[in-house]
Design a protein around this motif. Structure first.
Motif, PDB file in Angstrom:
ATOM      1  N   ILE A  22       2.157   1.737  -3.505  1.00  0.00           N
ATOM      2  CA  ILE A  22       1.056   2.069  -4.411  1.00  0.00           C
ATOM      3  C   ILE A  22       0.661   3.538  -4.253  1.00  0.00           C
ATOM      4  O   ILE A  22       0.439   4.243  -5.245  1.00  0.00           O
ATOM      5  CB  ILE A  22      -0.139   1.128  -4.156  1.00  0.00           C
ATOM      6  N   ARG A  23       0.588   4.020  -3.019  1.00  0.00           N
ATOM      7  CA  ARG A  23       0.257   5.444  -2.808  1.00  0.00           C
ATOM      8  C   ARG A  23       1.340   6.343  -3.385  1.00  0.00           C
ATOM      9  O   ARG A  23       1.049   7.371  -4.012  1.00  0.00           O
ATOM     10  CB  ARG A  23       0.069   5.718  -1.321  1.00  0.00           C
ATOM     11  N   ALA A  24       2.608   5.980  -3.170  1.00  0.00           N
ATOM     12  CA  ALA A  24       3.708   6.792  -3.691  1.00  0.00           C
ATOM     13  C   ALA A  24       3.691   6.815  -5.221  1.00  0.00           C
ATOM     14  O   ALA A  24       3.882   7.866  -5.845  1.00  0.00           O
ATOM     15  CB  ALA A  24       5.043   6.255  -3.180  1.00  0.00           C
ATOM     16  N   LYS A  37      -4.683   3.671 -13.620  1.00  0.00           N
ATOM     17  CA  LYS A  37      -4.205   3.828 -12.249  1.00  0.00           C
ATOM     18  C   LYS A  37      -4.738   5.121 -11.628  1.00  0.00           C
ATOM     19  O   LYS A  37      -5.113   5.155 -10.453  1.00  0.00           O
ATOM     20  CB  LYS A  37      -2.678   3.819 -12.212  1.00  0.00           C
ATOM     21  N   PRO A  83      -8.141   2.094  -4.328  1.00  0.00           N
ATOM     22  CA  PRO A  83      -6.686   2.192  -4.498  1.00  0.00           C
ATOM     23  C   PRO A  83      -5.947   0.862  -4.552  1.00  0.00           C
ATOM     24  O   PRO A  83      -4.882   0.781  -5.156  1.00  0.00           O
ATOM     25  CB  PRO A  83      -6.249   3.006  -3.279  1.00  0.00           C
ATOM     26  N   PRO A 123       0.803  -1.231   0.000  1.00  0.00           N
ATOM     27  CA  PRO A 123       0.000   0.000   0.000  1.00  0.00           C
ATOM     28  C   PRO A 123       0.830   1.273   0.000  1.00  0.00           C
ATOM     29  O   PRO A 123       0.447   2.258  -0.635  1.00  0.00           O
ATOM     30  CB  PRO A 123      -0.837  -0.124   1.282  1.00  0.00           C
ATOM     31  N   VAL A 124       1.965   1.280   0.705  1.00  0.00           N
ATOM     32  CA  VAL A 124       2.809   2.475   0.751  1.00  0.00           C
ATOM     33  C   VAL A 124       3.377   2.763  -0.628  1.00  0.00           C
ATOM     34  O   VAL A 124       3.352   3.914  -1.108  1.00  0.00           O
ATOM     35  CB  VAL A 124       3.944   2.295   1.783  1.00  0.00           C
ATOM     36  N   SER A 164      -7.197   4.986  -8.353  1.00  0.00           N
ATOM     37  CA  SER A 164      -6.684   5.627  -7.143  1.00  0.00           C
ATOM     38  C   SER A 164      -7.770   6.424  -6.438  1.00  0.00           C
ATOM     39  O   SER A 164      -7.686   6.679  -5.234  1.00  0.00           O
ATOM     40  CB  SER A 164      -5.504   6.544  -7.486  1.00  0.00           C
ATOM     41  N   GLN A 165      -8.815   6.790  -7.189  1.00  0.00           N
ATOM     42  CA  GLN A 165      -9.895   7.598  -6.634  1.00  0.00           C
ATOM     43  C   GLN A 165     -11.108   6.769  -6.198  1.00  0.00           C
ATOM     44  O   GLN A 165     -12.014   7.314  -5.569  1.00  0.00           O
ATOM     45  CB  GLN A 165     -10.330   8.645  -7.664  1.00  0.00           C
ATOM     46  N   THR A 210       1.181   6.481  -7.111  1.00  0.00           N
ATOM     47  CA  THR A 210       0.044   7.265  -7.606  1.00  0.00           C
ATOM     48  C   THR A 210       0.465   8.703  -7.873  1.00  0.00           C
ATOM     49  O   THR A 210       0.110   9.290  -8.909  1.00  0.00           O
ATOM     50  CB  THR A 210      -1.114   7.230  -6.587  1.00  0.00           C
ATOM     51  N   SER A 211       1.245   9.276  -6.967  1.00  0.00           N
ATOM     52  CA  SER A 211       1.733  10.650  -7.162  1.00  0.00           C
ATOM     53  C   SER A 211       2.742  10.714  -8.303  1.00  0.00           C
ATOM     54  O   SER A 211       2.717  11.643  -9.121  1.00  0.00           O
ATOM     55  CB  SER A 211       2.366  11.165  -5.870  1.00  0.00           C
ATOM     56  N   ASN A 255       3.018  -3.540  -6.958  1.00  0.00           N
ATOM     57  CA  ASN A 255       2.018  -2.597  -7.470  1.00  0.00           C
ATOM     58  C   ASN A 255       0.703  -3.297  -7.801  1.00  0.00           C
ATOM     59  O   ASN A 255      -0.180  -2.680  -8.392  1.00  0.00           O
ATOM     60  CB  ASN A 255       2.559  -1.887  -8.707  1.00  0.00           C
TER      61      ASN A 255
END
Length: 432
Positions: free
Chosen positions: A17-19, A93, A101, A14-15, A97-98, A21-22, A126
């Protein structure tokens, strides 16, 4: 068995995947404001945005419609159209993400497993699911189990990229089949369990006139394929000439006489018919009662069952590959009297993917195709198909899913056209 054909279950981080996304939003899609339009920075894909998608047009109502199909207590299979390679995952993606996620996304085994051990770990972290051709059972089982946990599973029902954003290709039944299995398992413990097939479509439109960049890419294609340019031809006519020359070469390679008085579509159809006849003879299939799609399926099965026949394998594979390549320019190419810059760009990418295979530049282009200019992604969400309330067959469900996707695609293209976002040319493929 080669490692590329071995399924390894994703291990989502998850960490990470969030990174990512940006990173995806800035580096892969939109670029960095202040740099993306200034020389020499706009020549660097990471500063400009690798996919050069500056704007995301996703109405709130469409986003909420997709959100309503996702979440705990239901299984959701998200099915976007597949008009472009590389950009597909970047846009997909951004969408998931919205809404969900930790959505798992199907990808070719060549990407997930074929780029080395470190990259495999990265893709699995991922949450990418490797599609193993001819052996997708493990991927489907993992997908159903993941969907039952309340996370989305994303896969492209068109299969491979066709480079035709305005037309949704015939759909594969995988998402519906997995959805029905998820429904069976979910209903075993919850009689009210719901399963959604949630289609998404997106259409890319250039934000300005990119004819100069398209002409430059066309010149590269002509040079790479050793096709002489006709001095008086317009850009669309140059594309048509490239395709006509390539078709003549295919006819000659197959020993088929070219009918110079026929249209490109008529010549292509005649060649596909003849190659289909030869393929049918090679695998003992009756082509009179078998359409091309079924013939190609039988050819793949024949190859799996006759691995000891090296010469036959080579012959059948060559025929099937040629038929598939020729079919990638469908009837849609000649359906309209006008052609847009976006469609010209698609033709060029398709030609480069199918015919230009000389060096590193073309290899990179197949994996990370570069657009001719900045674009806007117009994203729309058709009504989701609830398998928990659908009484039809699998084929009926697939047909209904296709209808919703094509209807929304056609409406979105008309909407963008009404905004004056397209630049049109006479279409040389068009014939009354």
């Amino acid at each position: 068995m080669s490692k590329i054909d071995v399924f390894v279950a994703p291990r989502p981080n998850p960490v990470l995947i969030r990174a990512m996304t940006s990173v995806n939003r800035i580096v892969m899609l939109r670029g960095i404001p202040g740099f993306r339009d200034i020389l020499p920075f706009n020549r660097l894909a990471g500063l400009r945005g690798v996919a050069n998608v500056r704007h995301i047009d996703l109405p709130d109502a469409d986003l909420e419609r997709l959100r309503a199909s996702c979440g705990a207590g239901k299984a959701t299979f998200i099915t976007p159209n597949h008009p472009e390679f590389f950009t597909d995952w970047m846009i997909d993606k951004e969408i998931v993400s919205q809404v969900s996620p930790l959505t798992a996304s199907w990808a070719t085994n060549g990407v997930v497993n074929g780029l080395g051990g470190m990259m495999q770990k990265f893709w699995l972290a991922n949450n990418l699911i490797a599609q193993i051709p001819g052996n997708s059972g493990a991927a489907k089982e993992h997908s159903v189990a993941w969907a039952l946990k309340g996370h989305g599973v994303l896969l492209h029902p068109e299969g491979g990229v066709g480079w035709h954003a305005d037309v949704v290709a015939p759909l594969l039944p995988g998402a519906v089949e997995m959805g029905l299995e998820a429904l069976r398992r979910g209903r075993a413990t919850d009689p009210h369990f719901k399963v959604w097939i949630a289609p998404v479509i997106w259409k890319l439109a250039f934000t300005g006139n990119v004819e100069a960049a398209l002409a430059k890419e066309c010149a590269y294609v002509e040079k790479s394929l050793k096709i002489e340019r006709q001095a008086t031809d317009t850009l669309p006519q140059r594309i048509h000439h490239v395709y006509s020359t390539l078709l003549t070469r295919d006819e000659a390679a197959c020993g088929v006489r070219s009918d110079e008085g026929a249209t490109h579509a008529e010549r292509r159809k005649a060649l596909v018919t003849e190659l289909g006849r030869r393929l049918g003879e090679s695998i003992s299939a009756d082509t009179a009662s078998t359409d091309t799609a079924e013939l190609l399926r039988r050819a793949r099965r024949w190859q799996r069952e006759n691995t000891g026949d090296a010469e036959g394998q080579k012959h059948v594979r060559a025929l099937a590959d040629t038929i598939q390549r020729l079919q990638r320019v469908g009837s849609w190419a000649s359906a309209n009297p006008r052609i847009t810059q976006e469609e010209i760009a698609e033709h060029l990418k398709r030609i480069r993917n199918d015919y230009c295979r000389g060096g590193l530049r073309d290899t990179i282009n197949r994996f990370i195709p570069q657009p001719a200019g900045p674009r806007c992604a117009h994203i729309r969400v058709p009504e989701a198909l609830g398998l928990h309330e659908y009484a039809g067959s699998i084929d009926d469900a697939v047909a209904e899913l296709h209808r919703r996707m094509q209807q929304t695609t056609t409406g979105t293209v008309a909407e963008v056209e009404a905004q004056g976002s397209f630049i049109f040319y006479p279409n040389p493929f068009y014939r009354h």
